[in-house]
Design an enzyme around this catalytic site. Structure first.
Site, PDB file in Angstrom:
ATOM      1  N   HIS A 159       0.776  -1.220   0.106  1.00  0.00           N
ATOM      2  CA  HIS A 159      -0.019  -0.106  -0.026  1.00  0.00           C
ATOM      3  C   HIS A 159       0.995   1.192  -0.286  1.00  0.00           C
ATOM      4  O   HIS A 159       0.522   2.356   0.519  1.00  0.00           O
ATOM      5  CB  HIS A 159      -0.989   0.056   1.106  1.00  0.00           C
ATOM      6  CG  HIS A 159      -1.820  -1.319   1.336  1.00  0.00           C
ATOM      7  ND1 HIS A 159      -3.036  -1.276   0.959  1.00  0.00           N
ATOM      8  CD2 HIS A 159      -1.289  -2.482   2.095  1.00  0.00           C
ATOM      9  CE1 HIS A 159      -3.458  -2.754   1.120  1.00  0.00           C
ATOM     10  NE2 HIS A 159      -2.455  -3.174   1.870  1.00  0.00           N
ATOM     11  N   SER A 281      14.694  20.403 -17.423  1.00  0.00           N
ATOM     12  CA  SER A 281      13.727  21.379 -17.787  1.00  0.00           C
ATOM     13  C   SER A 281      14.364  22.749 -18.305  1.00  0.00           C
ATOM     14  O   SER A 281      15.433  23.040 -17.951  1.00  0.00           O
ATOM     15  CB  SER A 281      12.875  21.551 -16.194  1.00  0.00           C
ATOM     16  OG  SER A 281      12.330  23.069 -16.600  1.00  0.00           O
ATOM     17  N   LYS A 287      16.294  21.081 -12.262  1.00  0.00           N
ATOM     18  CA  LYS A 287      15.604  19.736 -12.489  1.00  0.00           C
ATOM     19  C   LYS A 287      16.070  18.650 -12.934  1.00  0.00           C
ATOM     20  O   LYS A 287      17.030  18.866 -13.909  1.00  0.00           O
ATOM     21  CB  LYS A 287      14.301  20.120 -13.361  1.00  0.00           C
ATOM     22  CG  LYS A 287      13.116  20.898 -12.979  1.00  0.00           C
ATOM     23  CD  LYS A 287      12.388  20.131 -11.467  1.00  0.00           C
ATOM     24  CE  LYS A 287      11.623  19.230 -11.745  1.00  0.00           C
ATOM     25  NZ  LYS A 287      10.513  19.462 -12.422  1.00  0.00           N
ATOM     26  N   GLU A 294       8.481   8.044 -17.199  1.00  0.00           N
ATOM     27  CA  GLU A 294       7.206   8.701 -17.645  1.00  0.00           C
ATOM     28  C   GLU A 294       6.686   8.048 -18.737  1.00  0.00           C
ATOM     29  O   GLU A 294       5.568   7.582 -18.900  1.00  0.00           O
ATOM     30  CB  GLU A 294       6.948  10.233 -17.528  1.00  0.00           C
ATOM     31  CG  GLU A 294       7.550  10.490 -15.939  1.00  0.00           C
ATOM     32  CD  GLU A 294       7.762  12.113 -15.944  1.00  0.00           C
ATOM     33  OE1 GLU A 294       7.272  12.877 -16.713  1.00  0.00           O
ATOM     34  OE2 GLU A 294       8.695  12.442 -15.098  1.00  0.00           O
TER      35      GLU A 294
END
Ligand code: ARG
Length: 470
Positions: A159, A281, A287, A294
């Site tokens: 979980h 970025s 970043k 992704e």
């Protein structure tokens, strides 16, 4: 652009240009060019063996097909104006051999031809993805071996809440196993795809040419000819099998990617992605983005959609070839490209991952040994349910930070730091015998059944996986 199709038999006048462009497949099925040439060569030889072409005609056709392969790349073919790769090859053959080129289509149809081409492409693609899946699995095993030697531990989650300690190597192997299954699944897809050769089914009722279909199948690398000519031109089970295998491999890759995204956040900080597989970025100079991961998630969704689209297409078809079947190719090509891209990116990301063992160890919560403590109580003869309740009470008391815990402020007193006197105050069951040696290492070592996170088992698992993947 050619708008003079081979099928103009009883069709008057040229087709509507926009409609012709809409229904043609060359822009993408040019990718089948090497297979279409192979299939045509095999067919020419089969016609020759059947006495339907003279030996020198077969030689000329086979030579011309080879030259087309040398002179025309799939990318260049995609720019041509013909309707599809089959009409392109026939046009090229006719341009090179004259009338002879116009004889080869005897006894075959684009229907059995495309089914054969696509099977050959799919078998090769499955072989390629089998290697890719195994490559990612190997990268995980290599990291597991290094992390085991380095003694890296981490919390295992259920979980997404800390559950029990595990070796970081055990986590890596947990992603290796599904990828090994994917490798085997791709191998099965390859075998199933090459089980039956459609060529010789012709348009649907079987070729009238007296060709030896068994020899033809063998020449093209198939186990045997398809048993029923109608099924042969309608069957795309192999395509669904490939899409399923690719989709499932991407489900696995996506889950790995999800873990990697979490572990490489500042909040977790368990690991760092290699620069070559990280993006930045344009607006935020600090970043480090996990775009590879992704995209793995999104490509998985996309390929699952490809499976659904083709299955939905097939379910509605009357028996025999229907133009709907043309759509199998974009699904297959897209699934292959997506899977290949994801597996490459994740293999690089995993191979170059740096694990921060100090960080993953420090992130272990104070009560991560709760299940281990309950197990120790149960080992004294206490029913597990009572052991569970005793540990739960101890955790609550420690969390409250008062009473038996000695008033320690802050949320988590580590079990390992609780003194014997404090344990006794937490409950009569917590004798010295039970709490002595309550350590992370002991907890890990106790998980020593097959498949467990005990270092000895993980070492064996690494050796087994290495061997299987070599
Ligand atoms: N381009 C077609 C396809 O990909 C080839 C088969 C065409 N057959 C036909 N009867 N129109 O499916």
């Amino acid at each position: 652009m050619t708008t003079d199709p081979l099928w103009k038999g009883r069709i008057a006048g040229p087709p509507d240009p926009e409609f012709f462009a809409f229904q043609r497949s060359l822009p993408y099925d040019a990718r089948l060019l090497p297979h279409d040439l192979e299939v045509n060569a095999a067919w020419a030889k089969a016609l020759g063996r059947a006495g339907l072409l003279a030996p020198d005609e077969v030689t000329r056709l086979v030579a011309a097909l080879a030259t087309i392969g040398q002179e025309l790349s799939p990318a260049a073919a995609a720019q041509r104006g013909e309707e599809d790769v089959h009409t392109l090859v026939e046009a090229e053959l006719t341009a090179r051999t004259g009338d002879l080129g116009r004889r080869i289509h005897r006894g075959k149809s684009r229907n059995d031809q495309v089914a054969t081409d696509v099977r050959l492409w799919t078998a090769a693609a499955a072989r390629g993805l089998e290697a890719d899946a195994r490559g990612l699995a190997r990268a995980l095993v290599a990291q597991a071996a290094a992390w085991l030697d380095a003694g890296h531990v981490m919390a295992g989650f259920t979980h997404l809440q800390q559950a029990e300690p595990i070796l970081a190597a055990h986590w890596a192997l947990s992603h290796c196993e599904p990828l090994r299954r994917d490798g085997r699944r791709f191998a099965q897809v390859e075998e199933a795809t090459l089980a039956a050769c459609p060529l010789g089914a012709a348009a649907l009722s079987g070729t009238p040419a007296a060709v030896d279909r068994a020899a033809l199948a063998k020449e093209l690398g198939f186990a045997r000819p398809a048993a029923n000519s109608m099924d042969a031109v309608s069957d795309r089970d192999f395509a669904l099998g490939f899409l399923h295998a690719a989709g499932l491999a991407l489900v696995h890759a996506s889950r790995l990617a999800e873990d990697l995204m979490l572990f490489t956040t500042r909040e977790f900080g368990f690991a760092r992605l290699p620069d070559a597989f990280t993006t930045g970025s344009s607006a935020l100079p600090q970043k480090r983005n996990a775009d590879a991961c992704e995209l793995a998630r999104a490509k998985a969704a996309r390929v699952l959609g490809r499976y659904t689209a083709l299955a939905a297409t097939l379910r509605a078809l009357p028996t025999g070839y229907n133009k709907d079947l043309q759509e199998d190719k974009e699904a297959l090509f897209d699934a292959f490209d997506s899977a290949r891209g994801v597996l490459h990116a994740l293999t690089g990301a995993v191979a170059g991952l740096t694990w921060n063992g100090a960080r993953s160890r420090a992130a272990l919560g104070g009560w991560i040994l709760a299940a281990e403590l309950a197990e120790r109580l149960a080992a004294t003869g206490l029913p597990f349910r009572d052991a569970y309740a005793a540990v739960a009470q101890a955790v609550q008391a420690l969390e409250a930070g008062g009473g038996a815990a000695g008033g320690a402020a802050g949320p988590e007193r580590r079990f390992e730091d609780v003194t014997p006197a404090e344990w006794k105050a937490l409950g009569p069951a917590f004798t010295d015998e039970v709490t002595r040696g309550l350590t992370l290492e002991a907890a890990l070592a106790r998980r020593a059944a097959v498949g467990g996170t005990a270092p000895a088992r993980v070492r064996e698992a690494i050796a087994e996986a290495r061997e299987a993947l070599s």
